[in-house]
Design a protein around this motif. Structure first.
Motif, mmCIF file in Angstrom:
data_model
loop_
_atom_site.group_PDB
_atom_site.id
_atom_site.type_symbol
_atom_site.label_atom_id
_atom_site.label_comp_id
_atom_site.label_asym_id
_atom_site.label_seq_id
_atom_site.Cartn_x
_atom_site.Cartn_y
_atom_site.Cartn_z
ATOM 1 N N PHE A 23 0.848 -1.632 -0.249
ATOM 2 C CA PHE A 23 -0.244 0.523 -0.280
ATOM 3 C C PHE A 23 0.968 1.423 0.412
ATOM 4 O O PHE A 23 1.855 1.035 -0.208
ATOM 5 N N ASP B 145 5.016 3.028 8.320
ATOM 6 C CA ASP B 145 3.564 1.854 8.276
ATOM 7 C C ASP B 145 3.724 1.408 6.900
ATOM 8 O O ASP B 145 3.882 2.185 5.869
ATOM 9 N N ASP C 5 3.071 -5.823 6.385
ATOM 10 C CA ASP C 5 1.763 -4.986 7.142
ATOM 11 C C ASP C 5 2.174 -4.641 8.284
ATOM 12 O O ASP C 5 2.355 -5.175 9.043
ATOM 13 N N THR C 6 3.857 -3.702 8.522
ATOM 14 C CA THR C 6 4.728 -3.613 9.534
ATOM 15 C C THR C 6 4.707 -2.193 9.823
ATOM 16 O O THR C 6 4.786 -1.405 8.727
ATOM 17 N N THR C 7 4.910 -1.908 11.542
ATOM 18 C CA THR C 7 4.890 -0.579 11.669
ATOM 19 C C THR C 7 6.249 -0.265 12.429
ATOM 20 O O THR C 7 5.961 -1.167 13.484
ATOM 21 N N GLU D 208 -1.324 -4.398 16.371
ATOM 22 C CA GLU D 208 -1.157 -2.801 15.577
ATOM 23 C C GLU D 208 -1.388 -1.930 16.594
ATOM 24 O O GLU D 208 -2.207 -0.730 15.844
ATOM 25 N N GLU E 73 3.479 -2.856 14.212
ATOM 26 C CA GLU E 73 2.196 -3.463 13.921
ATOM 27 C C GLU E 73 3.472 -4.682 13.286
ATOM 28 O O GLU E 73 4.354 -4.474 13.093
HETATM 29 MN MN MN Z 1 0.174 -1.172 8.342
#
Ligand code: MN
Ligand code: GLY
Ligand code: MN
Length: 430
Positions: free
Chosen positions: A233, A264, A275-277, A385, A400
């Motif tokens: 994204f 993010d 999907d990581t933050t 998250e 996250e």
């Molecule tokens: Mn994210």
């Protein structure tokens, strides 16, 4: 191909499971997404329809999958329709899938050109009682503002075959896709591994005065270099108070000395996503307050992720996470026990500092499809998250990770992405 091909046995198994959920004597039709145009003859690129990919492995535009498990003739049970290719098309567009390629990827024996779809369907349609058609069932995005190829197929089919029964293919795929096969976990793990490399590069690059988009560029470099299809994204790179806007992604601010950056980001690898933050200080050293807020969020992540286990319902989990965050907000001096005792339970005070959900399925979609009423079970992959956002202090912090639920707990697929304060500081100062 940019990614390690997935064994066709996965798609065979997925089609078998899909067929088991269909009513007798129905035809399922799944189609690819449109190539979205921008202006003139330019396009935004192509992203495959995830249900079609899940059932076929075909990653090409203008594809239709027809499944008719109860067809009286074997050659009608599975047909894949692909865009016609020939020498002329090859000169302009390069290699497209041949029928043999498509058959090998999907393990579907009968492959036809998509221009013959209507003619072939007509031969079969009146033997069947109804259809299963694809549709976007996302609660916010399934609008009619943009007519998709799926929408056009629904309209066309209903006009042509008005007296057939119509059913939702997505009701079936949502149930199936939320429990991942080992092959899928491997793909998500690869996406996560690329994210980790990207993050480590960012930590080595960041300096006061850099623009947020320069950090986005560091991620993009690693992602492309490692064979990712794209960012999962549009990444959020938000320095200081920008981190308090949850969907900030213009990434055009300056990273100012003394601020903390929230990033993010995710990788799409072979159509599977991570999907990581992470948050880190612009100058390599967390301030005392940044450390307090960061540690509070990290505690919520560590405690909260343990709640992701078989049998738990998403809504219960969100409630428990809210309690954890509420407790940390007291520790940070942002709420008092007295305020909480007097709060309107319909409008709890923690929502001022923590206003989003904490877990979503992840897979072929970043916010992956699933039936959220279904308790967690082994094979599901979810994010965790938690975040705390304090605009008046110019601090927004979210952390996250991506977790695979197992029979007896969780496996953190993003465990190798630095997260402890000392590790982040060490990597930034090396
Ligand atoms: Mn994210
Ligand atoms: N990046 C969107 C999310 O974390 O859900
Ligand atoms: Mn997420």
């Amino acid at each position: 191909m940019r990614y390690q091909p997935i064994q066709s046995s996965l798609f065979v198994k997925n089609r078998l499971n899909f067929g088991k959920e269909m009513q007798t004597n129905h035809i399922a039709l799944l189609c690819s997404n449109d190539v979205q145009v921008t202006n003139a003859d330019d396009s935004m690129g192509f992203a495959q329809n995830n249900d079609l990919f899940y059932l076929s492995g075909i990653d090409q535009e203008e594809t239709i999958l027809m499944l008719y498990p109860d067809a009286y003739k074997k050659e009608y049970r599975e047909i894949l329709f692909i865009k016609k290719t020939d020498e002329h098309i090859k000169i302009w567009e390069g290699d497209k899938l041949t029928k043999d390629n498509a058959s090998q990827i999907s393990d579907i024996v009968r492959v036809e050109w998509v221009e013959d779809f209507e003619k072939i369907l007509q031969l079969i349609a009146f033997e069947a009682d109804g259809f299963y058609l694809g549709h976007n069932e996302h609660i916010k995005r399934s609008t009619k503002e943009i007519e998709t190829r799926q929408d056009r197929l629904i309209n066309w089919c209903k006009l042509k075959y008005p007296l057939h029964a119509y059913n939702r293919a997505a009701k079936i795929t949502r149930g199936l896709r939320q429990v991942k096969a080992q092959e899928e976990v491997t793909m998500i793990q690869r996406a996560a591994d690329i994210s980790i490399q990207g993050f480590e590069r960012v930590l080595r690059s960041v300096k006061p005065g850099m623009m947020e988009y320069e950090l986005e560029a560091e991620l993009s470099y690693v992602f492309l270099k490692q064979g990712a299809l794209r960012h999962a994204f549009k990444p959020i790179v938000a320095s200081g108070g920008n981190a308090c806007a949850l969907h900030y992604n213009s990434n055009d601010g300056k990273c100012v000395d003394g601020e903390m950056i929230l990033m993010d980001f995710g990788v799409c690898y072979g159509n599977y996503n991570s999907d990581t933050t992470r948050c880190f200080p612009v100058n390599g050293q967390f301030s005392k307050r940044q450390k307090e807020v960061y540690q509070a969020v990290l505690t919520c992540l560590e405690q909260g992720s343990k709640l992701l286990k078989p049998g738990v319902i998403s809504a219960e989990y969100e409630e428990q996470m809210a309690k954890l965050v509420e407790n940390e907000l007291i520790g940070l001096g942002l709420l008092t026990k007295k305020d909480i005792a007097a709060q309107d339970p319909e409008n709890p005070l923690y929502k001022k500092y923590f206003m989003h959900g904490t877990a979503h399925h992840i897979g072929l979609d970043v916010h992956d499809v699933g039936l959220y009423s279904r308790p967690f079970e082994a094979g599901m992959v979810l994010t965790c998250e938690p975040g705390i956002y304090i605009p008046e202090e110019g601090i927004g912090c979210r952390l996250e990770n991506d977790y695979l639920i197992t029979e007896d707990g969780i496996t953190n697929l993003t465990a190798k992405m630095p997260i402890a304060i000392k590790d982040i500081e060490r990597l930034m100062n090396n």
